[in-house]
Structures are given as structure tokens and as C-alpha cells.
Design an enzyme around this catalytic site. Structure first.
Site, PDB file in Angstrom:
ATOM      1  N   LYS A 260     -22.829 -22.153   2.918  1.00 61.45           N
ATOM      2  CA  LYS A 260     -24.007 -22.676   3.469  1.00 61.45           C
ATOM      3  C   LYS A 260     -25.174 -22.302   2.449  1.00 61.45           C
ATOM      4  O   LYS A 260     -25.904 -21.180   2.687  1.00 61.45           O
ATOM      5  CB  LYS A 260     -24.650 -22.083   5.026  1.00 61.45           C
ATOM      6  CG  LYS A 260     -24.002 -22.838   6.063  1.00 61.45           C
ATOM      7  CD  LYS A 260     -24.537 -22.149   7.566  1.00 61.45           C
ATOM      8  CE  LYS A 260     -23.753 -22.543   8.673  1.00 61.45           C
ATOM      9  NZ  LYS A 260     -24.016 -21.524   9.699  1.00 61.45           N
TER      10      LYS A 260
ATOM     11  N   ASP B 170     -13.892 -17.453   5.982  1.00 59.67           N
ATOM     12  CA  ASP B 170     -14.144 -18.704   6.419  1.00 59.67           C
ATOM     13  C   ASP B 170     -15.447 -19.360   6.105  1.00 59.67           C
ATOM     14  O   ASP B 170     -15.666 -20.572   5.710  1.00 59.67           O
ATOM     15  CB  ASP B 170     -14.097 -18.600   8.191  1.00 59.67           C
ATOM     16  CG  ASP B 170     -15.073 -17.437   8.722  1.00 59.67           C
ATOM     17  OD1 ASP B 170     -15.682 -16.622   7.994  1.00 59.67           O
ATOM     18  OD2 ASP B 170     -15.275 -17.231   9.993  1.00 59.67           O
TER      19      ASP B 170
ATOM     20  N   LYS C 139     -11.835 -12.428  12.205  1.00 64.46           N
ATOM     21  CA  LYS C 139     -10.542 -13.285  12.555  1.00 64.46           C
ATOM     22  C   LYS C 139     -10.980 -14.649  12.054  1.00 64.46           C
ATOM     23  O   LYS C 139      -9.954 -15.503  11.917  1.00 64.46           O
ATOM     24  CB  LYS C 139     -10.765 -13.344  14.186  1.00 64.46           C
ATOM     25  CG  LYS C 139     -10.590 -11.876  14.886  1.00 64.46           C
ATOM     26  CD  LYS C 139     -10.899 -12.267  16.498  1.00 64.46           C
ATOM     27  CE  LYS C 139     -11.281 -10.736  17.149  1.00 64.46           C
ATOM     28  NZ  LYS C 139     -11.835 -11.218  18.412  1.00 64.46           N
TER      29      LYS C 139
ATOM     30  N   ARG D 288     -11.936 -21.273  18.346  1.00 64.47           N
ATOM     31  CA  ARG D 288     -11.260 -20.975  16.965  1.00 64.47           C
ATOM     32  C   ARG D 288     -10.055 -21.935  16.790  1.00 64.47           C
ATOM     33  O   ARG D 288      -9.769 -22.337  15.805  1.00 64.47           O
ATOM     34  CB  ARG D 288     -10.719 -19.721  16.948  1.00 64.47           C
ATOM     35  CG  ARG D 288     -11.896 -18.593  16.955  1.00 64.47           C
ATOM     36  CD  ARG D 288     -11.226 -17.231  16.169  1.00 64.47           C
ATOM     37  NE  ARG D 288     -12.066 -16.028  16.784  1.00 64.47           N
ATOM     38  CZ  ARG D 288     -13.247 -15.562  16.096  1.00 64.47           C
ATOM     39  NH1 ARG D 288     -13.479 -16.195  14.848  1.00 64.47           N
ATOM     40  NH2 ARG D 288     -13.647 -14.534  16.508  1.00 64.47           N
TER      41      ARG D 288
ATOM     42  N   ASP E  31     -15.681 -19.562  15.177  1.00 64.96           N
ATOM     43  CA  ASP E  31     -16.012 -19.315  16.476  1.00 64.96           C
ATOM     44  C   ASP E  31     -17.822 -19.357  17.127  1.00 64.96           C
ATOM     45  O   ASP E  31     -18.538 -19.073  16.135  1.00 64.96           O
ATOM     46  CB  ASP E  31     -15.418 -17.831  17.098  1.00 64.96           C
ATOM     47  CG  ASP E  31     -16.231 -16.944  16.647  1.00 64.96           C
ATOM     48  OD1 ASP E  31     -16.440 -16.411  15.365  1.00 64.96           O
ATOM     49  OD2 ASP E  31     -16.756 -16.052  17.534  1.00 64.96           O
TER      50      ASP E  31
ATOM     51  N   ASP F   7     -22.743 -17.298   4.642  1.00 67.56           N
ATOM     52  CA  ASP F   7     -23.829 -17.814   5.196  1.00 67.56           C
ATOM     53  C   ASP F   7     -25.100 -16.997   4.691  1.00 67.56           C
ATOM     54  O   ASP F   7     -25.437 -17.573   3.542  1.00 67.56           O
ATOM     55  CB  ASP F   7     -23.873 -17.566   6.638  1.00 67.56           C
ATOM     56  CG  ASP F   7     -24.897 -18.013   7.320  1.00 67.56           C
ATOM     57  OD1 ASP F   7     -25.812 -19.086   7.196  1.00 67.56           O
ATOM     58  OD2 ASP F   7     -25.375 -17.278   8.542  1.00 67.56           O
TER      59      ASP F   7
ATOM     60  N   PHE G 276     -24.819 -24.660  12.924  1.00 67.50           N
ATOM     61  CA  PHE G 276     -23.775 -23.575  13.528  1.00 67.50           C
ATOM     62  C   PHE G 276     -22.611 -24.716  13.470  1.00 67.50           C
ATOM     63  O   PHE G 276     -22.385 -25.332  14.486  1.00 67.50           O
ATOM     64  CB  PHE G 276     -24.239 -22.983  14.519  1.00 67.50           C
ATOM     65  CG  PHE G 276     -23.520 -21.774  14.761  1.00 67.50           C
ATOM     66  CD1 PHE G 276     -23.590 -20.593  14.073  1.00 67.50           C
ATOM     67  CD2 PHE G 276     -22.261 -21.553  15.719  1.00 67.50           C
ATOM     68  CE1 PHE G 276     -23.011 -19.468  14.294  1.00 67.50           C
ATOM     69  CE2 PHE G 276     -21.399 -20.816  15.853  1.00 67.50           C
ATOM     70  CZ  PHE G 276     -21.675 -19.567  15.138  1.00 67.50           C
TER      71      PHE G 276
HETATM   72  P1  IMP Z   1     -23.052 -13.626   6.222  1.00 67.05           P
HETATM   73  O1  IMP Z   1     -23.041 -12.386   6.230  1.00 67.05           O
HETATM   74  O2  IMP Z   1     -24.346 -14.294   6.737  1.00 67.05           O
HETATM   75  O3  IMP Z   1     -22.704 -14.569   5.152  1.00 67.05           O
HETATM   76  O4  IMP Z   1     -22.012 -13.918   7.326  1.00 67.05           O
HETATM   77  C1  IMP Z   1     -20.869 -14.472   7.284  1.00 67.05           C
HETATM   78  C2  IMP Z   1     -20.049 -14.579   8.632  1.00 67.05           C
HETATM   79  O5  IMP Z   1     -20.936 -15.121   9.705  1.00 67.05           O
HETATM   80  C3  IMP Z   1     -18.869 -15.314   8.833  1.00 67.05           C
HETATM   81  O6  IMP Z   1     -17.693 -14.669   8.312  1.00 67.05           O
HETATM   82  C4  IMP Z   1     -18.673 -16.029  10.078  1.00 67.05           C
HETATM   83  O7  IMP Z   1     -18.091 -14.929  10.929  1.00 67.05           O
HETATM   84  C5  IMP Z   1     -20.158 -15.856  10.559  1.00 67.05           C
HETATM   85  N1  IMP Z   1     -20.839 -17.385  10.528  1.00 67.05           N
HETATM   86  C6  IMP Z   1     -21.794 -17.515   9.625  1.00 67.05           C
HETATM   87  N2  IMP Z   1     -22.180 -18.664   9.955  1.00 67.05           N
HETATM   88  C7  IMP Z   1     -21.485 -19.324  11.047  1.00 67.05           C
HETATM   89  C8  IMP Z   1     -21.207 -20.803  11.520  1.00 67.05           C
HETATM   90  O8  IMP Z   1     -21.571 -21.722  11.246  1.00 67.05           O
HETATM   91  N3  IMP Z   1     -20.119 -20.640  12.704  1.00 67.05           N
HETATM   92  C9  IMP Z   1     -19.518 -19.694  12.844  1.00 67.05           C
HETATM   93  N4  IMP Z   1     -19.761 -18.461  12.268  1.00 67.05           N
HETATM   94  C10 IMP Z   1     -20.389 -18.188  11.256  1.00 67.05           C
HETATM   95 MG    MG Z   2     -17.677 -14.883  13.376  1.00 66.87          MG
END
Ligand code: IMP
Ligand code: MG
Length: 181
Positions: free
Chosen positions: A133, A102, A45, A167, A161, A105, A154
């Protein structure tokens, strides 16, 4: 706008977001061909608020589609496993696809999604994220449009969220550690 008391500080203000997103929209408008629509796929979302603002800055025809993948739940660290909770209900073969996220990470979610969608033979597939990031990247994935590179903190708000909260904050804030530790 008063800062939420669970925020350590505001990282990106409403004004900074608005200005950057307008520029991203202009860039995307010039990069895509006029002849075919852009199929924008928002990842639910978290991307919803960014997507709503971004597509209104794109001066091309844009179709809105959505997918949902497994998230962290009430944790601030990625589990590494990706699960499709809601798939597309259209065929993307031969289409120009723009994935809208969004935040990237570890990159695990997006590299998985990208591979999965490429197998469906889109004409092109690009990735757009509001936040990145870079320090936390584990999976190598090429990102075409990045709003802001941010430090390893974070963050919440503007669609992002923690445990489905925050959100609707109109800015990006750093969540106080005591909330999740
Ligand atoms: P990844 O697979 O580790 O790149 O994760 C990406 C997802 O993790 C994003 O779509 C977010 O839902 C969540 N996420 C990662 N870092 C944050 C943060 O700092 N705040 C909120 N959600 C995050
Ligand atoms: Mg999330």
C-alpha cells in the site's frame, strides 16, 4: 467460489494471484545463485498462504523459517510498536535471506525487522511482499519483490486477517467498513 458476505468486493481473484505468484517465483529463481539455498523467512501468520504458493514456484533449494511479530490485534491501524513474538531458531550469518510478507502498509514492521536481521550478518537480505500500500508508507524500506500495489483499503483473505478471521479465503477481498467501524 462465492464471495464472503463481509467482503465489499474481490480485489484480486484466485487466478490473478496464481498468475502473478508464478511470475514472482520465476524472477526469484533467476535472481538467486544456485550454489546456496535461499532461507525464506515467513512472517507469521499472514504470509503463510502466499509463502506456500510462492516457494513452490521457485526452482532453487529453499529452506523455510518463520518469525512472528506483534500485529494489530482487532484494529485496522498500526500501533507503530513492533514486538518479536517468535524469533528465528537458526543462525543466518553468511546466508541468502528472503523475508516473505503478506502486506506492507506503513513499512514500520519491515524496516524494524530488516535492521534487526542485518545485524546478524546475512550474505544477502531481500524482501518480498504479496501486497503493497504505497500511499500509507511511513518508514522508508526498500522492497525487492512486490506482487501488487493496492489502494488504501483494508483487505482480507489469502492469509490476511481481520481479528484472525478470513485468512482462508482463496482471494483478496476488501472488508466492508461496517465490520470494523
Ligand atoms: P506495517 O508495519 O504497517 O507495514 O504493517 C504490516 C502488517 O500490518 C501486515 O503484516 C499485516 O499483518 C497488517 N496489515 C496492514 N494492512 C492490512 C490489511 O489491509 N489487511 C490485513 N492486514 C493488514
Ligand atoms: Mg495481521
Amino acid at each position: 467460489m462465492m464471495m464472503h458476505s463481509d467482503c465489499e468486493k474481490i480485489l484480486l481473484s484466485q487466478e490473478q494471484l496464481k498468475e502473478r505468484i508464478a511470475r514472482m517465483g520465476k524472477k526469484i529463481s533467476t535472481d538467486f545463485d544456485e550454489s546456496e539455498p535461499i532461507i525464506a523467512i515467513g512472517i507469521l501468520k499472514g504470509s503463510v498462504i502466499f509463502m506456500a504458493d510462492l516457494v513452490r514456484e521457485i526452482e532453487k533449494s529453499v529452506e523455510l523459517e518463520f518469525m512472528a511479530v506483534s500485529s494489530y490485534g482487532a484494529s485496522t491501524k498500526s500501533s507503530g510498536a513492533v514486538k518479536i513474538l517468535k524469533d528465528l531458531d537458526i543462525d543466518i550469518s553468511g546466508k541468502n535471506v528472503l523475508i516473505i510478507e503478506d502486506i506492507i502498509d506503513s513499512g514500520i514492521t519491515l524496516s524494524y525487522l530488516k535492521e534487526m536481521l542485518l545485524k546478524r550478518n546475512p550474505k544477502s537480505l531481500k524482501i518480498c511482499t504479496l501486497l503493497n500500500k504505497p500511499e500509507r508508507r511511513k518508514a522508508d524500506v526498500k522492497v525487492d519483490y512486490i506482487g501488487f500495489d493496492i489502494p488504501d483499503e483494508f483487505v482480507i483473505g489469502y492469509g490476511l486477517d481481520y481479528d484472525n478471521k478470513y485468512r482462508n479465503l482463496p482471494y483478496i477481498g476488501i472488508l466492508k467498513r461496517e465490520i470494523y467501524e
